[in-house]
Design an enzyme around this catalytic site. Sequence first.
Site, PDB file in Angstrom:
ATOM      1  N   TYR A  86       0.848  -1.201   0.000  1.00  0.00           N
ATOM      2  CA  TYR A  86       0.000   0.000   0.000  1.00  0.00           C
ATOM      3  C   TYR A  86       0.881   1.248   0.000  1.00  0.00           C
ATOM      4  O   TYR A  86       0.716   2.144  -0.835  1.00  0.00           O
ATOM      5  CB  TYR A  86      -0.932  -0.018   1.221  1.00  0.00           C
ATOM      6  CG  TYR A  86      -1.859   1.175   1.308  1.00  0.00           C
ATOM      7  CD1 TYR A  86      -3.012   1.235   0.542  1.00  0.00           C
ATOM      8  CD2 TYR A  86      -1.571   2.247   2.158  1.00  0.00           C
ATOM      9  CE1 TYR A  86      -3.867   2.329   0.615  1.00  0.00           C
ATOM     10  CE2 TYR A  86      -2.410   3.344   2.239  1.00  0.00           C
ATOM     11  CZ  TYR A  86      -3.557   3.383   1.463  1.00  0.00           C
ATOM     12  OH  TYR A  86      -4.394   4.474   1.532  1.00  0.00           O
TER      13      TYR A  86
ATOM     14  N   ALA B  55       3.981   1.527  -0.861  1.00  0.00           N
ATOM     15  CA  ALA B  55       4.762   1.602  -2.113  1.00  0.00           C
ATOM     16  C   ALA B  55       3.887   2.050  -3.275  1.00  0.00           C
ATOM     17  O   ALA B  55       4.312   2.849  -4.127  1.00  0.00           O
ATOM     18  CB  ALA B  55       5.389   0.240  -2.412  1.00  0.00           C
TER      19      ALA B  55
HETATM   20  N1  NAP Z   1      -9.782   6.209   4.660  1.00  0.00           N
HETATM   21  C1  NAP Z   1      -8.556   6.528   5.004  1.00  0.00           C
HETATM   22  O1  NAP Z   1      -8.206   6.594   6.183  1.00  0.00           O
HETATM   23  C2  NAP Z   1      -7.544   6.876   3.918  1.00  0.00           C
HETATM   24  C3  NAP Z   1      -6.303   7.419   4.312  1.00  0.00           C
HETATM   25  C4  NAP Z   1      -5.373   7.738   3.323  1.00  0.00           C
HETATM   26  C5  NAP Z   1      -5.670   7.506   1.994  1.00  0.00           C
HETATM   27  N2  NAP Z   1      -6.865   6.978   1.655  1.00  0.00           N
HETATM   28  C6  NAP Z   1      -7.121   6.737   0.225  1.00  0.00           C
HETATM   29  O2  NAP Z   1      -8.293   7.414  -0.157  1.00  0.00           O
HETATM   30  C7  NAP Z   1      -8.968   6.704  -1.174  1.00  0.00           C
HETATM   31  C8  NAP Z   1     -10.404   6.448  -0.766  1.00  0.00           C
HETATM   32  O3  NAP Z   1     -10.408   5.754   0.467  1.00  0.00           O
HETATM   33  P1  NAP Z   1     -11.763   5.418   1.251  1.00  0.00           P
HETATM   34  O4  NAP Z   1     -11.391   5.122   2.651  1.00  0.00           O
HETATM   35  O5  NAP Z   1     -12.769   6.451   0.957  1.00  0.00           O
HETATM   36  O6  NAP Z   1     -12.175   4.040   0.518  1.00  0.00           O
HETATM   37  P2  NAP Z   1     -13.430   3.099   0.740  1.00  0.00           P
HETATM   38  O7  NAP Z   1     -14.392   3.695   1.718  1.00  0.00           O
HETATM   39  O8  NAP Z   1     -12.931   1.724   0.995  1.00  0.00           O
HETATM   40  O9  NAP Z   1     -14.134   3.130  -0.705  1.00  0.00           O
HETATM   41  C9  NAP Z   1     -13.462   2.571  -1.770  1.00  0.00           C
HETATM   42  C10 NAP Z   1     -14.202   2.924  -3.050  1.00  0.00           C
HETATM   43  O10 NAP Z   1     -13.420   2.456  -4.150  1.00  0.00           O
HETATM   44  C11 NAP Z   1     -14.206   1.585  -4.944  1.00  0.00           C
HETATM   45  N3  NAP Z   1     -13.321   0.602  -5.547  1.00  0.00           N
HETATM   46  C12 NAP Z   1     -12.449  -0.225  -4.944  1.00  0.00           C
HETATM   47  N4  NAP Z   1     -11.817  -0.987  -5.866  1.00  0.00           N
HETATM   48  C13 NAP Z   1     -12.303  -0.586  -7.077  1.00  0.00           C
HETATM   49  C14 NAP Z   1     -12.081  -0.998  -8.402  1.00  0.00           C
HETATM   50  N5  NAP Z   1     -11.201  -1.974  -8.700  1.00  0.00           N
HETATM   51  N6  NAP Z   1     -12.775  -0.409  -9.410  1.00  0.00           N
HETATM   52  C15 NAP Z   1     -13.665   0.585  -9.143  1.00  0.00           C
HETATM   53  N7  NAP Z   1     -13.931   1.021  -7.891  1.00  0.00           N
HETATM   54  C16 NAP Z   1     -13.260   0.412  -6.884  1.00  0.00           C
HETATM   55  C17 NAP Z   1     -15.248   1.025  -4.021  1.00  0.00           C
HETATM   56  O11 NAP Z   1     -16.384   0.540  -4.758  1.00  0.00           O
HETATM   57  P3  NAP Z   1     -17.190  -0.800  -4.264  1.00  0.00           P
HETATM   58  O12 NAP Z   1     -17.549  -0.553  -2.814  1.00  0.00           O
HETATM   59  O13 NAP Z   1     -18.363  -0.894  -5.172  1.00  0.00           O
HETATM   60  O14 NAP Z   1     -16.220  -1.935  -4.415  1.00  0.00           O
HETATM   61  C18 NAP Z   1     -15.567   2.251  -3.180  1.00  0.00           C
HETATM   62  O15 NAP Z   1     -16.427   3.114  -3.891  1.00  0.00           O
HETATM   63  C19 NAP Z   1      -8.157   5.427  -1.394  1.00  0.00           C
HETATM   64  O16 NAP Z   1      -7.280   5.595  -2.479  1.00  0.00           O
HETATM   65  C20 NAP Z   1      -7.374   5.287  -0.103  1.00  0.00           C
HETATM   66  O17 NAP Z   1      -6.172   4.572  -0.278  1.00  0.00           O
HETATM   67  C21 NAP Z   1      -7.806   6.647   2.580  1.00  0.00           C
END
Ligand code: NAP
Length: 251
Positions: A157, A159
Site C-alpha cells: 500500500y 509503495a
Molecule cells: N480512509 C482513510 O483513512 C484513507 C487514508 C489515506 C488515503 N486513503 C485513500 O483514499 C482513497 C479512498 O479511500 P476510502 O477510505 O474512501 O475508501 P473506501 O471507503 O474503501 O471506498 C473505496 C471505493 O473504491 C471503490 N473501488 C475499490 N476498488 C475498485 C475498483 N477496482 N474499481 C472501481 N472502484 C473500486 C469502491 O467501490 P465498491 O464498494 O463498489 O467496491 C468504493 O467506492 C483510497 O485511495 C485510499 O487509499 C484513505
Amino acid sequence: MDFTGKNVLITGASRGIGKATAMAFAKKGAKVGVNYKNNDEAAQMALQELPGEGHHLFKRDISQKEETKALIDDFIKVYGQLDVLVNNAGISIFHELDHVDFDHWTHAWEKTFETNLFAAANLCYWGTKAMMKSGGGHIVNVSSRGSFRGEPTKPAYGASKAALNAMSQSLAKKLAPHHIYVGVVAPGFTETEMAQETLTPAERENLLRESPFKRMARPEEVAHAILFLASEGAAYSSGTIIDVNGASYLR
Ligand SMILES: NC(=O)c1ccc[n+]([C@@H]2O[C@H](COP(=O)([O-])OP(=O)(O)OC[C@H]3O[C@@H](n4cnc5c(N)ncnc54)[C@H](OP(=O)(O)O)[C@@H]3O)[C@@H](O)[C@H]2O)c1
C-alpha cells in the site's frame, strides 16, 4: 470555487472520500460521474444524494486494464468531454512480512498495485487523450500519508501510493504544455467506512493520539483539497502534493 458546466469523473465514489468528493463537486455545480466496482446499493444511494442534475453511475472494475478504456469511453458518450479526473479508488490489504506465506505476499502486492497504481496510470492514459481533444483538464490522484511515513503492515500500500506520487509529478511535467494539470492529495487516516471496518478500538485510540487535533480527517476535508487542485487558478500548483493529515506527519 465554481465547477458549473464541468464534467467530473471520480473513481471509487460510492462511499468514503470519493462520495464526499462527488458531493462537494456537485454542490459547486459540476456534473459527476460516480465510478464504483461492486456495491450497487451504495452507489445508487450516493447518486441520489447528489444535488443538481446530470450525474451518472459508471460501474467498472478499474483494476482490469480493458475496463479503464471502457470507463473513459462510457463517460465521453454521456458527457462529451472530461474536465476533471479524480483517481480516488484504492484498496489496502494487510500482508505483514513475517506473518504471511509467499502466496499471500505476492497476491497482496499484485492486487494493491493493480488498483492503486496501474488503474490510475491507465485512466490517466485514456483520460488525457479525451482532455487533449477538449483543450485541457485537471487530474487529482488520491495518495496517502503512508507513502511518506511507511506502512509496516501493508508495505505494498505504501509503495503503491509513493509510486502514485511519483507518477503524478512526472505527468505534471509532461502534461503542462497540454494544459492538463496533475495534483495529489495525501490524506492521513480519514473517518470512512474503510477506517471503521478495519480499526480495533485500541488502534483507533492510538490513531487519535497521532494528530494534535485528536481526531481523524473528515472526508469533506480531503474533498476540499481535491477541489482546490481541480479548480480554475490552481494550474501553477501542478505537481503539488497536499497533505491532509492534521499535522500528524510533517515532511
Ligand atoms: N480512509 C482513510 O483513512 C484513507 C487514508 C489515506 C488515503 N486513503 C485513500 O483514499 C482513497 C479512498 O479511500 P476510502 O477510505 O474512501 O475508501 P473506501 O471507503 O474503501 O471506498 C473505496 C471505493 O473504491 C471503490 N473501488 C475499490 N476498488 C475498485 C475498483 N477496482 N474499481 C472501481 N472502484 C473500486 C469502491 O467501490 P465498491 O464498494 O463498489 O467496491 C468504493 O467506492 C483510497 O485511495 C485510499 O487509499 C484513505
